[in-house]
Enzyme design. Structure first.
Site, PDB file in Angstrom:
ATOM      1  N   SER A 173     -10.119   2.144   2.932  1.00 48.20           N
ATOM      2  CA  SER A 173      -8.708   2.593   1.421  1.00 48.20           C
ATOM      3  C   SER A 173      -7.734   1.862   1.431  1.00 48.20           C
ATOM      4  CB  SER A 173      -8.108   3.922   3.033  1.00 48.20           C
ATOM      5  OG  SER A 173      -7.251   2.978   3.553  1.00 48.20           O
ATOM      6  N   SER A 216     -10.006  -0.424   7.016  1.00 44.45           N
ATOM      7  CA  SER A 216      -9.611  -0.103   5.706  1.00 44.45           C
ATOM      8  C   SER A 216      -8.448  -1.082   5.030  1.00 44.45           C
ATOM      9  CB  SER A 216      -8.203   0.954   5.512  1.00 44.45           C
ATOM     10  OG  SER A 216      -8.764   2.181   5.565  1.00 44.45           O
ATOM     11  N   LYS A 232       0.887  -1.531   0.035  1.00 46.23           N
ATOM     12  CA  LYS A 232      -0.266  -0.175  -0.413  1.00 46.23           C
ATOM     13  C   LYS A 232       0.685   1.170   0.281  1.00 46.23           C
ATOM     14  CE  LYS A 232      -3.936   2.355   2.686  1.00 46.23           C
ATOM     15  NZ  LYS A 232      -4.462   2.238   3.773  1.00 46.23           N
TER      16      LYS A 232
END
Lengths: 483, 481, 94
Positions: free
Chosen positions: A154, A178, A79
């Protein structure tokens, strides 16, 4: 498990048996990525050169019988809010479009030791604030199951790459869901470990007391392997703990269904998955009972004060002075004001302003101070619940993936999609999302399990047995066949 | 209307640790900018703070030294404000749970003891340094250069209660605090290097009133001299304003060294709302009894203890305070010398006057190895017992500073021993009286200045080898019976 | 309660310049959220103790040892403007 990419253990066996080389796997994964990226936009950057080079080093090691372990040669996506030395770390923000990290996050250093390779950096909601990746400054990621739908967020990019087979596994971060929410939307496994078991050093902070790095994978065992390799006390992170992992007392488990997450506001689809799994658990001799955690209903309110308050200070360092975007101006204050105006997107500004307000003179006690105290009460409620139960079960999300633009009008609608996941962050609990079925419109559905602090491994064991029982073997549209 | 000033001091003490407060970067003293930085002290995204144990030991030592009670369960707060030399745009500091609370420092003003109440002692981190480029005037800078080497250096802030009543008292307080951190060995304590930086909160109010006046904060005082001048100036300014019925604005002013005035600093609107909240990167800090004991055991000396030791030798309070605040070697030399001479005042005078004076003149910063308390005591005893004249003692000291000699043998070898032989003195006196009959006739009483002249003549004729005290005694006896 | 919410004061504190049309949308959104979190007022929190770490960990301190820092080059490489080894910003004195 019949997925398009074999599990990490299986891949490791293929490497050991010389039936597959790590570099061949990397090429295949890279090809998948090249095939799917133009539609999905899940990676922000692909590390082909270093990836292929590293996987060739893995080839050598397997050839010499000097493999570094199960993650040697496994392509993992990261990420883009986790620092990797020498690469851009943008947090999907304009603020950091040119920012090249001069250091490795602790988890990155640990993964490098395992011999794994990185496919690249994945898309997210700007600074991990959002539930759909629609808040990325570089455009949204699409859901591999249907590109009209959001992948969640996210960590939407990290979930989509695993789902689409353009990485074997990925790292995400979870502040209010997330990891678990996008994993659920994309039909993969998402694991948020106990707060403090995985170092946050090098993870660009959103809300420090809630943030936790964890894996997104095809299988529960994959999640266990990744977790095993990134967990542990880090002297560079003062919130990191020296975990003593716990085992349940009995083989026959007592599992609680959280009543407040099985009522209005949670779709029938999602509730049905919990009921289905409950049945399976009971069939295998476990006791499943409904239980009430009334303050769960306050979790969203607590979260939307604590997370913005922490982020309002965490994001102060983005000011155009030492790195990142700088807008021209005649004085420093003006420069910082303008840089932050241009560099941050709307959602980030909204949360910074909300947090600034919640901390400001005259409002602190009413908002942030009160939220902290309710949080303490929520934590004690969970402690009490875990006196009675080994684990808790709920849907991961109130509904399956939604379409782009569906929840961008009213902030609360979007925030509500983290309803079921937020409590685990507030209490620092380990929680995992595993796919269990499909909705009417063929989008994945999941259930969430929560355990007491440091029950991570036994939580994974339970998740794995559920995974076996439900044998979810559907594949998303956007994949390029088997390896 | 009688107005009285009230002053509170806020002092930042830079701790002398190997590494910074929240990261392992070396604390450096260099002009080379930005060479001791890491993601944490540069405020890079993703970096986290981990506190320095030594710094916490040091602040506990300082708190104990300032007679504070220790907050056993404390925490760190974030103090939020935007400034380019503050990398995270928040400073990690302490808010409602400072390490030390409710202490006091004993201070000396001339020959009297006073107490300054300490409100709090808390831990924080330093900022980077700004250099403003431009035409030289502070308000026409064209750009600002930033050096972050200092960013993250451990700072302790010591805050007094508003209890100080004069500039002199403020200076004495800073001197005491400075000596405390030096004696504890926790800071270099150099004002010129910014190891100690102080702000003063000043207000004036009617004498006898319970309420304080409007508080004005004075910054930018870089020396004790400017501290004293700035406070005196500000008290005058405020007093005049009150007398002229003008209202004082609560504000921050800085001391302008060139103009010798305090000037208002324009402040940003609303910048005072620091939004303190507990730093989520740093769990609650427990300072347990064991930790306090370890810190306590590291306290070898405090200025208060030293002063008591000095007073016990018989020295006055102001002399004791002088040695207390002076260099360490002088304090130690005094103590070992006075043990042998048994005469505090003459030992003090000789060491602080003659010895320091000669060393300064000869530009010697360290005592020669051989010049120990034994030799000094023997020298002091020589002139105290009237065996050598003060002039000879000075000469012997000068020799001692460059050569390892024994004062007593040197004095006798060089014919410096004064005669106390009364017959010899009497013969000299008689001959001087005979030679100066005209003067003797003008003498009216024993206090006459001319007596001194005659003593001088006797001394001269003896080549200073007789004791002036004895000469005077004999002379007066001869003249006035 | 939201009548107290002055977006100009808050954006000033947060050091974010806002355009007029942005203000309207943000003000509206923030009022929605603030109204929602108002529910917390009904919870009794009188005797609640606060611990910033969710698992109530106690702070561990680091030994005072220095380790090599970022190279000067790495420390400066993301800087928008440099001069003689310094970071440069527009004048920070008004």
């Amino acid at each position: 498990m019949n997925r398009n990419i074999p599990s990490i253990s299986k891949l490791n066996n293929l490497f050991l048996d010389k039936e597959l080389k790590p570099s061949e796997l990397f090429e295949q994964v890279y090809e998948n990525a090249s095939f799917t990226e133009s539609i999905l936009h899940a990676h922000l950057e692909l590390f082909y050169d270093e990836g292929i080079e590293n996987s060739k080093k893995s080839d050598e090691r397997f050839l010499k019988g000097e493999s570094l372990g199960k993650l040697d040669g496994i392509p993992i996506a990261i990420k883009d809010n986790i620092n990797v030395y020498g690469y851009k770390t943008t947090c999907s923000s304009k603020m950091l479009s040119n920012y090249v990290s001069p250091y490795d996050a602790t988890v990155i250093g640990m993964l490098k030791e395992t011999g794994s390779t990185f496919t690249g950096k994945t898309n997210l909601d700007e600074f991990a604030m959002g539930s759909s990746t629609e808040n990325s400054a570089y455009g949204p990621t699409k859901n591999p199951w249907n590109p009209d739908y959001v992948p969640g967020g996210s960590s939407g990019g990290s979930a989509a790459v695993v789902s689409a087979g353009s990485a074997v596994a990925s790292l995400g971060s979870d502040t209010g869901g997330s990891i678990r929410q996008p994993a659920s939307f994309c039909g993969v496994v998402g694991f948020k470990p106990t707060y403090g078991t995985v170092s946050r050093f090098g993870l660009i902070a959103f809300a420090s007391s809630l943030d936790q790095i964890g894996p997104i994978t095809n299988t529960v065992d994959d999640a266990r392997i990744i977790f095993d390799n990134i967990q542990g006390y880090d002297p560079k992170d003062a919130t990191s703990i020296k975990p003593e992992y716990t085992e349940p007392k009995n083989k026959k488990l007592k599992i609680g269904i959280i009543k407040e997450l099985m009522q209005e506001g949670v779709s029938e689809d999602s509730q049905n998955e919990v009921n289905k799994v409950t049945q399976l658990l009971e069939n295998s001799g476990h006791e499943v009972v409904e239980t009430s955690l009334p303050l769960t209903e306050m979790a969203l309110s607590v979260y939307y004060l604590i997370a913005p308050a922490e982020c309002s200070a965490n994001l102060s360092r983005f000011d155009g002075v030492r790195f990142g975007l700088r807008e021209p101006a005649s004085g420093s204050y003006e420069m910082m004001n303008k840089t932050r105006a241009v560099g941050f997107g709307e959602e980030v500004k909204k949360r910074i302003l909300l947090g600034t307000y919640a901390l400001s003179a005259g409002y602190f006690d009413e908002y942030y101070g009160r939220a902290l105290k309710v949080r303490s009460k929520i934590i004690s409620d969970f402690q009490k619940a875990f006196d009675d139960f080994d684990f808790l079960i709920s849907p991961t999300t109130p509904s399956p993936a939604f379409k782009f633009g569906e929840k961008t009008e009213n902030p609360l609608e979007m925030y509500l999609s983290d309803l079921c996941t937020i409590p685990a962050n507030l209490a620092g609990l380990p929680a995992i999302s595993i796919p269990t079925g499909l909705s009417n419109n063929n989008m994945p559905l999941s259930i969430q399990l929560m355990g007491k602090p440091c029950s991570d491994y036994s939580l994974l064991d339970l998740a794995e047995s559920i995974e076996d029982m439900v044998s979810f073997n559907h594949l998303p549209k956007m994949t390029k066949g088997d390896i | 209307m009688n107005l009285k000033p009230t002053i509170g001091m806020e002092t930042h003490v830079e701790l002398d640790t190997e590494s910074k407060m929240f990261c392992s970067c070396k604390v450096v003293e260099t002009d080379e900018p930005n060479i001791s930085l890491c993601p944490t002290c540069l405020g890079l995204p993703g970096a986290l703070p981990v506190p320095n144990k030594k710094a916490i030991e040091y602040i506990v030592m300082l708190s104990l030294g300032a007679n504070c009670s220790i907050t056993k369960e404390g925490m760190f707060h974030r103090k939020n404000y935007f400034y380019p030399d503050l990398p995270k745009n928040y400073q990690i500091s302490q808010f409602d749970f400072p390490v030390g609370v409710e202490g006091s420092l004993e201070i000396v003003i001339e020959d009297s003891l006073h107490t300054v109440a300490i409100e709090r002692v808390h831990m924080e981190e330093d900022t980077g340094k700004s250099i403003h480029l431009g035409s030289g005037r502070i308000d026409s800078a064209t750009s600002t250069l930033l050096d972050f080497n200092r960013s993250g250096v451990p700072l302790v802030e010591v805050v007094t209660k508003p209890i100080i009543s004069s500039a002199k008292m403020a200076v004495a307080y800073i001197e005491e605090l400075r000596q405390l951190v030096i004696d504890l060995g926790i800071s270099k304590g150099k004002l010129e290097k910014g190891n100690l930086r102080f702000d003063a909160n000043i207000s004036v109010a009617e004498e006898g009133s319970d309420e304080l006046g409007v508080k004005v904060e004075i910054k930018n005082m870089n020396s004790l001299k400017s501290l004293e001048k700035a406070i005196d100036y500000e008290i005058l300014r405020q007093t005049k304003m009150v007398q002229d019925k003008e209202s004082i604005i609560q504000e921050t002013r800085h001391w302008d060294e060139n103009k010798q005035v305090t000037l208002s600093m324009r402040t940003k609107e609303g910048s005072a709302d620091y939004r303190y909240f507990s730093d989520p990167d740093l769990p609650n800090m427990v300072i347990n009894d064991e930790f306090i004991e370890i810190s306590q055991n590291q306290i070898k000396e405090t200025p208060e203890k030293k002063r008591k030791t000095l007073l016990d030798t018989g020295l006055s309070l102001s002399d004791s305070n002088y040695l207390d605040k002076g260099q360490r070697w002088l304090y130690e030399l005094y103590l070992s010398t006075v043990k042998e001479t048994g005469d505090c005042k003459s030992t003090f005078n000789f060491l602080t006057g003659e010895l320091q004076g000669q060393m300064r003149k000869a530009e010697i910063s360290e005592l020669p190895q051989w010049l120990n308390s034994e030799k000094l005591a023997s020298l002091i005893n020589l002139f105290e017992n009237n065996e050598v004249s003060f002039t000879s003692a000075k000469d012997i000291l000068a020799k001692l500073l460059i050569e390892d000699i024994d004062p007593k043998s040197f004095a006798s070898d060089n014919n410096l021993i004064q005669s106390s032989d009364n017959d010899e003195i009497k013969a000299l006196v008689t001959s001087i009286i005979n030679e100066n009959q005209d003067i003797v006739e003008r003498l009216e009483n024993p206090e006459d200045k001319l007596v001194g002249y005659l003593v001088g003549q006797v001394m001269k004729s003896s080549k200073s080898k007789v004791n002036p005290g004895s000469v005077k005694e004999v002379l007066l006896k001869e003249l006035f019976g | 309660m939201t009548k107290d919410f002055n977006i100009d004061d808050i954006s000033n504190l947060a050091s974010i310049h806002l355009e007029e049309k942005e203000k309207l949308k943000l003000q509206k959104d923030l009022e929605i959220v603030l109204e929602h979190v108002d529910a917390l007022k009904n919870i009794d929190v009188k005797d609640e103790k606060i611990d910033i770490h969710p698992l109530s960990k106690v702070l561990e301190l680091r030994e005072d040892e220095s380790t090599p820092s970022l190279s000067h080059k790495d420390a400066m490489k993301n800087s928008p403007e440099t001069k003689d080894g310094h970071f440069v910003v527009p004048p920070s004195i008004e």
